[in-house]
Scaffold this active site. Structure first.
Site, PDB file in Angstrom:
ATOM      1  N   GLU A 177     -12.902-111.948 -13.474  1.00  0.00           N
ATOM      2  CA  GLU A 177     -11.788-111.384 -14.261  1.00  0.00           C
ATOM      3  C   GLU A 177     -12.004-111.481 -15.764  1.00  0.00           C
ATOM      4  O   GLU A 177     -11.134-112.000 -16.493  1.00  0.00           O
ATOM      5  CB  GLU A 177     -10.467-112.041 -13.827  1.00  0.00           C
ATOM      6  CG  GLU A 177     -10.221-111.880 -12.337  1.00  0.00           C
ATOM      7  CD  GLU A 177      -8.791-112.174 -11.885  1.00  0.00           C
ATOM      8  OE1 GLU A 177      -7.970-112.642 -12.678  1.00  0.00           O
ATOM      9  OE2 GLU A 177      -8.503-111.923 -10.688  1.00  0.00           O
ATOM     10  N   GLU A 196     -11.096-110.401  -4.354  1.00  0.00           N
ATOM     11  CA  GLU A 196      -9.877-111.217  -4.215  1.00  0.00           C
ATOM     12  C   GLU A 196      -8.708-110.287  -3.929  1.00  0.00           C
ATOM     13  O   GLU A 196      -8.589-109.251  -4.573  1.00  0.00           O
ATOM     14  CB  GLU A 196      -9.530-111.976  -5.512  1.00  0.00           C
ATOM     15  CG  GLU A 196     -10.414-113.126  -5.844  1.00  0.00           C
ATOM     16  CD  GLU A 196      -9.925-113.867  -7.111  1.00  0.00           C
ATOM     17  OE1 GLU A 196      -8.732-113.740  -7.452  1.00  0.00           O
ATOM     18  OE2 GLU A 196     -10.755-114.530  -7.737  1.00  0.00           O
TER      19      GLU A 196
END
Lengths: 501, 501, 501, 501
Positions: D160, D277
């Protein structure tokens, strides 16, 4: 040639002070699988009753937390991890010898830390909150494990406060304050709980004197006195190892006797005295811990230290340990009785041999201890730690042991430079830091004592056992009566077997 | 002094015929806990692919039953126990080498039995019902384990029909009838199933000739030929033991070659030839099975017999065995690789050492086999079975092995009269028939090979290994390249350790 | 609607007589892996203290053997198997309730046998050799397990001698002879060993009278009286099953009271009285054993029989059992609490629910038993065995239980026709005789009680619990105080979760 | 009422993309015993192929170290812990989906960290040292686990980076630099190793575009694209919990389709696209994760997301997790499929039910997926996630399924508010933060699906199954042909059993 004649009986008991307690790396490590596997193995073979380690109150175990509620800081006590840890200990049949320390960050008055894992070693910034924490912790233990159980756990306050590395400025007065507040917090939950200190390292026994005086005059609760004992010099530090000279065991015994005397000269005369840490070297990167010498050396301590103190706790049971960083190699000089990957070191066997001894002590000297078991078998351990004097390299023995006439079955288990020395094999392998599974398996296979069995004969109530101890050897002997059943095999004649004529 | 120079390469493979199959006591024993524990241990260390035993159709396994329904006898096939047994085998990764026999009482034409456990050895009183039974059994196997699986199982018909003890009157013509009916019953379920016989014992090879001729002329299905091979003389029987002379291994090899030739002279030329039982002594109360001699003796067979036959199956893996009554002592001369209470015998280690060999066969002779593994390590096994000639008691070796220059790590695992000889220790204990738990534990502890490790150096592409084989010794050697990491330890100096200066 | 008001306290204890002992198939089966796995499971959940089965002296366990030595027959006692068996029991924490029988073939005076496994039921042909055997066996037990241990084992002599199937001609006089010789043999090893008999089945209580008189007049040792108790009629036998009517539990209680009275009218007044076998049906192929009805029926016996006798032993813990041949199907009406492949039956849960009861008995009647535990929680079991009367099909209850005011946590565990009824699911599967692994796995998964939890509230010192018992249901309830910690979750509001508004 | 008619066949396969990978807390937690126990349980029931977590290069795993040697800083790579971790994974049959990050302190250019466990999220201060580290790590993996194995592991670069919390300033250009250096370092060891990124969270898909462009123009290696996907709004944070609205699953599908399209419009058209995810809420203290709603909700994602992406990895398998501190309660809203103390949550069963599906996809819609297995059985899962609309609270179904005529055995496994909902029971217990062993045991016992079995009948090639789905229910159904063996039981008549007339 050492000739010994062992007496038939004695009214002496060989006390279990040597395996009363063992040390461990920071408690948080007890969440790890390898740690638990090793502890189970050690418990099964050595049967320690207690385990003691640092870090109960440190942030990785995570008990002390704070929440901000309506603009106010509110303490939160989190027992998630410590419950797992103590549950594990108790399931394995081993009790905590509780060390109350170090300081949760949120309660700390300063930033000083000790070890790679950064235990905060400063006094509480608020003694009331600290006291509340102690009470909450003790109360929780009782609620989870029951009063009867927790009453058997000693509570020791802090660790080596006489060293500035473990207690800011090694401030004695501040420690005494901490001690009193903490001891009283424990006792406030149940006055029969046992508290003690000052857990100092060697070389500062005036702290003991001051501490006893403080407890006396300030009326601080005190149920036992504790201290540490390592027998190494300061030594030489290199990037990956620390080397130190190991002093004869008498150095340690002299210290123990001296402190015992100190205690006995006060009103705390009858108080238990625990050595809550000892080893040869006090450094977790000293290869001596991995050696056969360490095993042979420690035997005399196991045999004798219990004459002076109520318990002495080997530091530590496992190389799962992080005081000087995550271990960087299979063998790295760690304190453990057992190396990484559950490979027992020679010293593990010194302990496991002592665990075979009987309760009745027939004889002991600096290199041998002879006992009788309830089943009348004779069990003895002999050792030959080698300090480098050529003439001592081997020791010959002939010992006369009282025994029932007839055939005797003799078992011998040997650990020395050649046997149960995985460190030696690992060096031959090229010192692989991160051994393969195949290498680990072999290291485990060589890490067992050499076993031989044979028959002797007892005549006139005595059996004579001759043996030689090699350099840095520890040997365990068991002598048992042979109940010969050969006669019940009708037609038995081994010489009729090809190759056995 | 034996001096050997090992070639660098070979295009030869050492085939896995030696651990293709192993023998077992009656199948009903596979319900027992100790049996399963031992089989798991043996599978893990020796990796046999198949297991073969008697008694599939006997009354204790209980497959064939009859009900009386409306005044009529109706067969009932009960797979309760055989499912458990084969489930266990397959869970352990071992497949059945199915022996179809002996005769269920209700189908038997007579009362003659074999063994303490009373296997009925008479022909079926009704060949149609017998055929139905075989079909039902095979069908059930396929339904439970799948066609793909069952197609890998050989079906061998009966056991040693050439002996009157195993087949009433050793009636050859009757056996051939049984063979054909049974083989056809199997094939009727799936023609790709493999059937074979005649499973005779040694000394009656004319049966093989007759059998091949029968199959040819009568068009009986035949996928493999089987026979047994023991190398013992008739010997002497006493109430508790049988003693026999063990003959040199050539006796066995001569027999195998002779039968192979017999087969190859018929139209069944390419047919697999399995030795479905072999051992030194054929008697389950001959102490030779418990000895180090047996281990050293068997090595040459493991090394060489695969040159002549497709597989040879050691009789048996465990002393959980009842042919001559329930075993009456911990060591009683049983066939097992493993004694009662899961104590491995020396011969177990002969097998487990062979299991360490590599696929590439560099060299073999009557006392040594040298192999290379895919990872370039050298693995060899050497043995010294002792027939009593004083000059052979020890064998000295010096062998030159091609190897990458540099440090070599050498592992040696030794089994002989002194090591991994629980029978020896048990004799010293006074031959306890029913050993205590403590005695069992010690017997297990001594039943491991002696392991030593050290470093050699390879120069000019060769490493020289010297060693001595003691009487009845088997030694396994592994030579591996050392990747030395010592340089990565900054400050390393073992001589700074007390006692290691 | 049944309304009950439970008293706050009682000085009554609910005695552990119901799980003092459990029955087993012939001891030789204890060598099997499945037997041991099941026994471990049963021990863990029900905690029986003793286990009793037939066949100690039978030929499969193989203790009594004879050798021919120098033309003379010499007895040989083989403890190989019995050691494994008793070792297993004791490792699992369960002691043998020793039954001395049946007759080794070599000692038998006749050929009559009982059961598929052919226990010889004739008197010894030589009482001296029999006595020697008994002495050898008892002596061996003491030597292996220690006097202290063996003194806690009852020794019961023979089994159901009042039936001609179990004792040739049901010859009472001969039994009394056997009894005396055997009891004296046991006592000759240690006079504190406990002996008893006559282990008769129901319907022949005059034997008890005669037996007590015999012991009195002949001065035969006697430490306890034993008898069996089944509550089934003779019934109907088909090839694969036996069906019988099950009588109300009072039939059994009446018998127990009557025998107790019989004993108390003699000088053996205070002697323990053990029911060494009981069940509903006495036949191992009666499907009633597999049903939920059996579970619900047995509860009243578990609750009440201990009021009349010192122990009562359910026959048997497992369907690993061979009296009527090897079991022919997963469910076949076997005695076991646990079916083949370790699948618990409903009756298993009746026992395991009773094992959850507290020591203090607050209340019991014909369908409920209410207890208090040391931690103040309330535990009760209620049941509804259904004899076919439509109006009894469901039972409604409302019970008022003294409890600390506040929230109550209520757990309910239910076994009935719908839950923990693997027999039912197996019928839906098509009654597979030899289920696949997948089927076995599912049967195990359904063989668990239905569990529900909820909250009640206690007010004015009472909590009211309402519930309905379905047909053939057994339900266990546990009531615990709720320590509500919800307040410690700062910001808690479940209604902020999507779907929980 | 939903009426469905299922087609007989389909050529569609239900792909295993839903259990390709699962998320984990920081890799260092994999040293813990509970973590490993839970992972073994999850692997056995759900069979994930890969596992992905943060922290490979963080200081607790401890790979990157520096020594001072002769006044010079020398890097040291310590694989002690990562070897244990990956050894554990591979022993359990699960491979690492390697995430390369975060930054070792000694290599970090700044001090910014993320999470309670303080992962450093700043760029390397020296890209060459970083590149050396990556090469050393990859080389070590290959040396320990073999090239063949490591070639199957994807290497994803960072996590991220589009969030400033995970990558300092969310600096896109710096990330692309890191990406290229790292990807090239991996490829320099073996060009067939698979690398990918940019592992962004949702809401920033312009990063994907930029990233693909960067890889194209700068010629950076790229083997797969990765992204995350959570379906929760920002929500409300309280001291102990975070509450968020959960959006319908279409939100996620729309995102996946959009990114897939983005990729397919570039030269990277055929590249795999992994969701590394996903979950409902992205917050580890959101109670929704513990609910039955979460299980019912996730089913549609399991059923459908594989239509758009190559894999999607549930974040995470266990509540052994420390991103927001050590968990403070048994249930605390953690991501785990399994709660602390190995208590499975409802979502665990959603996954394990999907693991029972067959390969042939017969039908699916928003609430049901129907499959056929190779053995011809029909397996389907149906679910009813409840968003609060009263009319949806229950769903009635009647589905017509093609099936072989005759008796059908139907198994149903149900998870909903009532069953397999340990969170519910725990609330009734008073939400104990640190439950006792007894409480843990009960929570485990209730955390199982409700199982019912019954018989249906298929006629004219169809079986009709009616059922009702309650609120937040997931039900698994299995339909199997019944092979009825009842006829083989001679004399069978259940009505002859008392209570079953």
């Amino acid at each position: 040639m050492n000739k010994l004649v062992i007496p038939r009986d004695s009214k002496k008991e060989f006390l279990g002070r040597w395996n009363f307690c063992v040390g461990t790396g920071r408690l948080g490590l007890a969440l790890q699988k390898e740690y638990i596997d090793t502890l189970a193995f050690v418990k099964k073979n050595i049967d320690f009753k207690y385990i003691r380690g640092h870090g109960l109150l440190c942030d990785d175990v995570g008990i002390y937390r704070e929440d901000m509620v309506d603009g106010k800081v509110v303490p939160f006590y989190n027992f998630t991890y410590i419950d797992r840890i103590f549950d594990s200990y108790l399931e394995l049949g081993i009790k905590p010898f509780v060390e109350l320390g170090f300081m949760p960050k949120k309660l700390a008055s300063g930033a000083q830390t000790v070890f790679y894992w950064e235990g905060n070693v400063t006094p509480p910034k608020d003694y009331e909150k600290w006291s509340d924490l102690i009470k909450a912790v003790v109360k929780h233990f009782i609620s989870r494990y029951g009063e009867e159980e927790v009453l058997t756990w000693p509570f020791e306050i802090w660790n080596e406060p006489n060293l500035p590395g473990f207690w800011e400025h090694a401030d004695e007065k501040e420690y005494f304050k901490l001690y009193k507040v903490t001891a009283e917090a424990v006792k406030s939950i149940n006055e029969n709980l046992k508290v003690g200190g000052p857990a100092i390292c060697g070389g500062a026994d005036h702290w003991i004197k001051d501490f006893l005086k403080f407890c006396d005059t300030e009326n601080a609760p005190l149920d036992f006195v504790s201290r540490h004992a390592y027998t190494s010099t300061v030594g030489e530090k290199t990037p990956h190892f620390t080397y130190q000279e190991i002093m004869p065991q008498e150095h340690m015994f002299d210290e123990l006797k001296s402190v015992r005397k100190m205690i006995d000269e006060t009103k705390f005369k009858r108080l238990p005295f625990h050595i809550t840490e000892y080893n040869t070297s006090y450094h977790p990167l000293n290869p001596v811990h991995d050696t056969a010498f360490n095993a042979a050396y420690i035997c005399r301590i196991l045999s004798e230290a219990g004459d002076y103190v109520n318990s002495f706790s080997y530091w530590t049971f496992s190389d799962v340990f992080e005081e000087c960083d995550v271990p960087r190699a299979e063998f790295h000089g760690g304190f453990g009785l057992v190396a990484l990957h559950n490979i027992p070191k020679p010293t593990f066997y010194a302990f496991s041999f002592f665990n075979e001894l009987g309760k009745e002590l027939l004889y002991k000297d600096e290199h041998i201890i002879v006992t009788k078991k309830e089943d009348k078998s004779i069990v003895f351990v002999a050792w030959n730690e080698w300090f480098g004097k050529a003439s001592d390299e081997e020791k010959e023995y002939e010992i006369a042991i009282p025994f029932k006439d007839g055939k005797v079955f003799v078992e011998r288990y040997t650990v020395n430079e050649e046997y149960a020395n995985p460190w030696g094999t690992w060096r031959e392998m090229g010192r692989p830091r991160f051994p393969s599974k195949e290498q680990i398996e072999l290291l485990r296979k060589v890490a067992v004592p050499h076993i031989t069995t044979n028959n002797s004969v007892a005549e006139n109530g005595t059996v004579n056992i001759k043996f030689v101890l090699k350099k840095n050897e520890v040997s365990l002997f068991k002598l048992k009566v042979v109940e010969d059943e050969s006669d019940t095999y009708i037609g038995l004649d081994d010489t009729k077997i090809t190759s056995y004529k």
